[in-house]
Design a protein around this motif. Structure first.
Motif, PDB file in Angstrom:
ATOM      1  N   ARG A   5      16.789  17.956  30.240  1.00 52.47           N
ATOM      2  CA  ARG A   5      17.532  18.979  30.987  1.00 52.47           C
ATOM      3  C   ARG A   5      16.619  20.159  31.320  1.00 52.47           C
ATOM      4  NH1 ARG A   5      23.117  19.934  31.340  1.00 52.47           N
ATOM      5  NH2 ARG A   5      23.652  22.057  31.914  1.00 52.47           N
ATOM      6  N   ARG A   6      15.821  20.598  30.350  1.00 53.05           N
ATOM      7  CA  ARG A   6      14.912  21.729  30.561  1.00 53.05           C
ATOM      8  C   ARG A   6      13.871  21.395  31.632  1.00 53.05           C
ATOM      9  NH1 ARG A   6      10.282  24.140  28.092  1.00 53.05           N
ATOM     10  NH2 ARG A   6      10.024  22.407  26.637  1.00 53.05           N
ATOM     11  N   HIS A  49      18.243  10.541  34.336  1.00 53.51           N
ATOM     12  CA  HIS A  49      19.254  10.207  33.335  1.00 53.51           C
ATOM     13  C   HIS A  49      19.007  11.012  32.062  1.00 53.51           C
ATOM     14  CE1 HIS A  49      21.438   7.118  30.644  1.00 53.51           C
ATOM     15  NE2 HIS A  49      22.319   7.898  31.256  1.00 53.51           N
ATOM     16  N   ASP A  50      20.081  11.230  31.297  1.00 51.62           N
ATOM     17  CA  ASP A  50      20.048  11.852  29.966  1.00 51.62           C
ATOM     18  C   ASP A  50      19.879  13.367  29.964  1.00 51.62           C
ATOM     19  OD1 ASP A  50      20.488   9.555  28.249  1.00 51.62           O
ATOM     20  OD2 ASP A  50      18.529   8.869  28.907  1.00 51.62           O
ATOM     21  N   THR A  51      20.408  14.041  30.972  1.00 53.67           N
ATOM     22  CA  THR A  51      20.349  15.505  30.986  1.00 53.67           C
ATOM     23  C   THR A  51      21.297  16.125  29.955  1.00 53.67           C
ATOM     24  OG1 THR A  51      21.958  15.475  32.800  1.00 53.67           O
ATOM     25  CG2 THR A  51      19.627  15.749  33.386  1.00 53.67           C
ATOM     26  N   GLU A  52      22.266  15.370  29.494  1.00 54.89           N
ATOM     27  CA  GLU A  52      23.197  15.885  28.486  1.00 54.89           C
ATOM     28  C   GLU A  52      22.772  15.499  27.066  1.00 54.89           C
ATOM     29  OE1 GLU A  52      25.916  17.919  29.011  1.00 54.89           O
ATOM     30  OE2 GLU A  52      25.237  18.007  31.080  1.00 54.89           O
ATOM     31  N   SER A  53      22.133  14.345  26.921  1.00 54.72           N
ATOM     32  CA  SER A  53      21.804  13.866  25.576  1.00 54.72           C
ATOM     33  C   SER A  53      20.411  14.280  25.092  1.00 54.72           C
ATOM     34  CB  SER A  53      21.944  12.340  25.504  1.00 54.72           C
ATOM     35  OG  SER A  53      21.219  11.732  26.544  1.00 54.72           O
ATOM     36  N   PHE A  54      19.536  14.698  26.003  1.00 53.24           N
ATOM     37  CA  PHE A  54      18.197  15.134  25.619  1.00 53.24           C
ATOM     38  C   PHE A  54      17.914  16.506  26.237  1.00 53.24           C
ATOM     39  CE2 PHE A  54      17.860  10.634  24.833  1.00 53.24           C
ATOM     40  CZ  PHE A  54      17.029  10.548  23.712  1.00 53.24           C
ATOM     41  N   PRO A  55      17.947  17.562  25.413  1.00 57.58           N
ATOM     42  CA  PRO A  55      17.702  18.915  25.929  1.00 57.58           C
ATOM     43  C   PRO A  55      16.366  19.061  26.656  1.00 57.58           C
ATOM     44  CG  PRO A  55      18.555  19.023  23.687  1.00 57.58           C
ATOM     45  CD  PRO A  55      18.299  17.574  23.987  1.00 57.58           C
ATOM     46  N   GLU A  56      15.346  18.313  26.236  1.00 57.70           N
ATOM     47  CA  GLU A  56      14.039  18.417  26.884  1.00 57.70           C
ATOM     48  C   GLU A  56      14.071  17.873  28.317  1.00 57.70           C
ATOM     49  OE1 GLU A  56      10.941  19.951  25.341  1.00 57.70           O
ATOM     50  OE2 GLU A  56      12.884  20.783  24.781  1.00 57.70           O
ATOM     51  N   ALA A  86      14.616   8.351  44.138  1.00 61.06           N
ATOM     52  CA  ALA A  86      13.779   8.081  42.970  1.00 61.06           C
ATOM     53  C   ALA A  86      14.632   8.313  41.726  1.00 61.06           C
ATOM     54  CB  ALA A  86      12.559   8.993  42.957  1.00 61.06           C
ATOM     55  N   HIS A  87      14.471   7.440  40.743  1.00 65.43           N
ATOM     56  CA  HIS A  87      15.205   7.558  39.480  1.00 65.43           C
ATOM     57  C   HIS A  87      14.198   7.670  38.345  1.00 65.43           C
ATOM     58  CE1 HIS A  87      17.496   5.440  36.054  1.00 65.43           C
ATOM     59  NE2 HIS A  87      17.890   6.696  36.099  1.00 65.43           N
ATOM     60  N   VAL A  88      14.340   8.701  37.528  1.00 60.83           N
ATOM     61  CA  VAL A  88      13.440   8.923  36.392  1.00 60.83           C
ATOM     62  C   VAL A  88      14.246   8.788  35.100  1.00 60.83           C
ATOM     63  CG1 VAL A  88      11.884  10.562  35.245  1.00 60.83           C
ATOM     64  CG2 VAL A  88      11.962  10.452  37.761  1.00 60.83           C
ATOM     65  N   ASP A  89      13.886   7.796  34.304  1.00 63.93           N
ATOM     66  CA  ASP A  89      14.563   7.542  33.024  1.00 63.93           C
ATOM     67  C   ASP A  89      13.520   6.987  32.051  1.00 63.93           C
ATOM     68  OD1 ASP A  89      16.457   7.247  31.064  1.00 63.93           O
ATOM     69  OD2 ASP A  89      17.566   5.641  32.053  1.00 63.93           O
ATOM     70  N   ILE A  90      12.484   7.809  31.810  1.00 65.96           N
ATOM     71  CA  ILE A  90      11.368   7.387  30.962  1.00 65.96           C
ATOM     72  C   ILE A  90      11.512   8.028  29.583  1.00 65.96           C
ATOM     73  CG2 ILE A  90       9.838   6.959  32.922  1.00 65.96           C
ATOM     74  CD1 ILE A  90       8.611   9.753  32.434  1.00 65.96           C
ATOM     75  N   VAL A  91      10.428   8.068  28.814  1.00 65.59           N
ATOM     76  CA  VAL A  91      10.461   8.713  27.495  1.00 65.59           C
ATOM     77  C   VAL A  91      11.042  10.120  27.685  1.00 65.59           C
ATOM     78  CG1 VAL A  91       8.056   9.519  27.669  1.00 65.59           C
ATOM     79  CG2 VAL A  91       9.138   9.257  25.411  1.00 65.59           C
ATOM     80  N   HIS A  92      11.974  10.501  26.840  1.00 65.56           N
ATOM     81  CA  HIS A  92      12.775  11.698  27.091  1.00 65.56           C
ATOM     82  C   HIS A  92      12.133  12.968  26.526  1.00 65.56           C
ATOM     83  CE1 HIS A  92      15.538   8.279  27.544  1.00 65.56           C
ATOM     84  NE2 HIS A  92      15.984   8.998  28.552  1.00 65.56           N
ATOM     85  N   ASN A  93      10.883  13.168  26.866  1.00 65.29           N
ATOM     86  CA  ASN A  93      10.146  14.364  26.474  1.00 65.29           C
ATOM     87  C   ASN A  93       9.963  15.258  27.689  1.00 65.29           C
ATOM     88  OD1 ASN A  93       9.847  13.266  23.907  1.00 65.29           O
ATOM     89  ND2 ASN A  93       7.895  12.322  24.416  1.00 65.29           N
ATOM     90  N   TYR A  94       9.714  16.531  27.438  1.00 67.41           N
ATOM     91  CA  TYR A  94       9.576  17.499  28.531  1.00 67.41           C
ATOM     92  C   TYR A  94       8.396  17.170  29.443  1.00 67.41           C
ATOM     93  CZ  TYR A  94       8.900  21.794  31.124  1.00 67.41           C
ATOM     94  OH  TYR A  94       8.733  22.696  32.138  1.00 67.41           O
ATOM     95  N   ALA A  95       7.197  17.045  28.860  1.00 65.54           N
ATOM     96  CA  ALA A  95       5.974  16.902  29.666  1.00 65.54           C
ATOM     97  C   ALA A  95       6.019  15.684  30.581  1.00 65.54           C
ATOM     98  CB  ALA A  95       4.744  16.845  28.758  1.00 65.54           C
ATOM     99  N   GLU A  96       6.412  14.543  30.030  1.00 62.89           N
ATOM    100  CA  GLU A  96       6.459  13.309  30.814  1.00 62.89           C
ATOM    101  C   GLU A  96       7.531  13.379  31.896  1.00 62.89           C
ATOM    102  OE1 GLU A  96       6.211  13.510  27.548  1.00 62.89           O
ATOM    103  OE2 GLU A  96       4.713  12.087  26.823  1.00 62.89           O
TER     104      GLU A  96
END
Length: 199
Positions: A168-169, A159-166, A131-141
């Motif tokens: 990664r969290r 995707h985007d664990t380096e460019s979006f802290p939320e 499964a690949h998750v690359d949606i809106v880069h907010n924590y909750a979603e």
């Protein structure tokens, strides 16, 4: 909580670096601008390192189809779920389902679905190899979609664990909640990889 436990839970044990053994370019590629460019070189390595079957893949966040086509090289069936309307973090906010469908029409093993991830996960109880998750880069979603993906797949990538802290969290919290092992590949905006502990 002791200092050692705090450090282990928040800084050391949460993310293991992902080290590719082989870089391979997929046979079929989509020539389009994508923030995902570069990650196509490690998809087969992820499949091999975690001994994933190559039957079914689901992707949340298709956008223009770059990563979807990459996955189509390795899985018999790829389902791409997206609103195809962009989000707060994307440049293009225009509806582009028909355009993307035409672009990917030559890939018989790809099925595109115009849907919000929330509607999809409410009714899908199938199991996927990846499964690949690359949606809106907010924590909750990211957490909500990622939790469903982790419960319905052998391996979930974000995707985007380096460019979006939320992002990664959320991925770190998902690893804690599911007990799965978390890896991170820092290149190309970052790719988080969640797999069962036995792997």
């Amino acid at each position: 909580m002791g200092l050692r436990t705090y450090i282990r839970e928040n800084f050391i044990a949460d993310i293991k670096p992902y080290k590719p053994k082989n870089f391979r370019k997929p046979e079929k590629m989509l020539e389009i601008v994508s923030a995902w460019k570069g990650l196509e070189m490690i998809v087969e390595d992820i499949i091999d390192q975690f001994d994933l079957k190559r039957d079914r893949c689901i992707e949340f966040g298709v956008e223009f189809g770059y990563s979807t086509v990459v996955f189509s090289n390795y899985f018999k069936s790829v389902t791409g779920v997206d609103t195809f309307e962009g989000d707060v973090h994307t440049v293009n906010k225009n509806e582009h389902f028909e355009e993307t469908s035409k672009r990917l029409a030559g890939y018989a093993n790809i099925q595109l679905v115009k849907s919000d991830y929330k509607d999809w996960i409410a009714t899908d109880n199938q199991h996927y190899n990846l499964a690949h998750v690359d949606i809106v880069h907010n924590y909750a979603e990211t957490f909500e979609c990622g939790l469903w993906a982790a419960q319905h797949s052998d391996c979930t990538i974000f995707h985007d664990t380096e460019s979006f802290p939320e992002v990664r969290r959320a991925v770190k919290d998902l690893a804690k909640k599911t007990g799965q092992k978390l890896y991170n590949y820092p290149q190309h905006y970052g790719l988080g990889i969640l797999v069962a502990r036995k792997r």
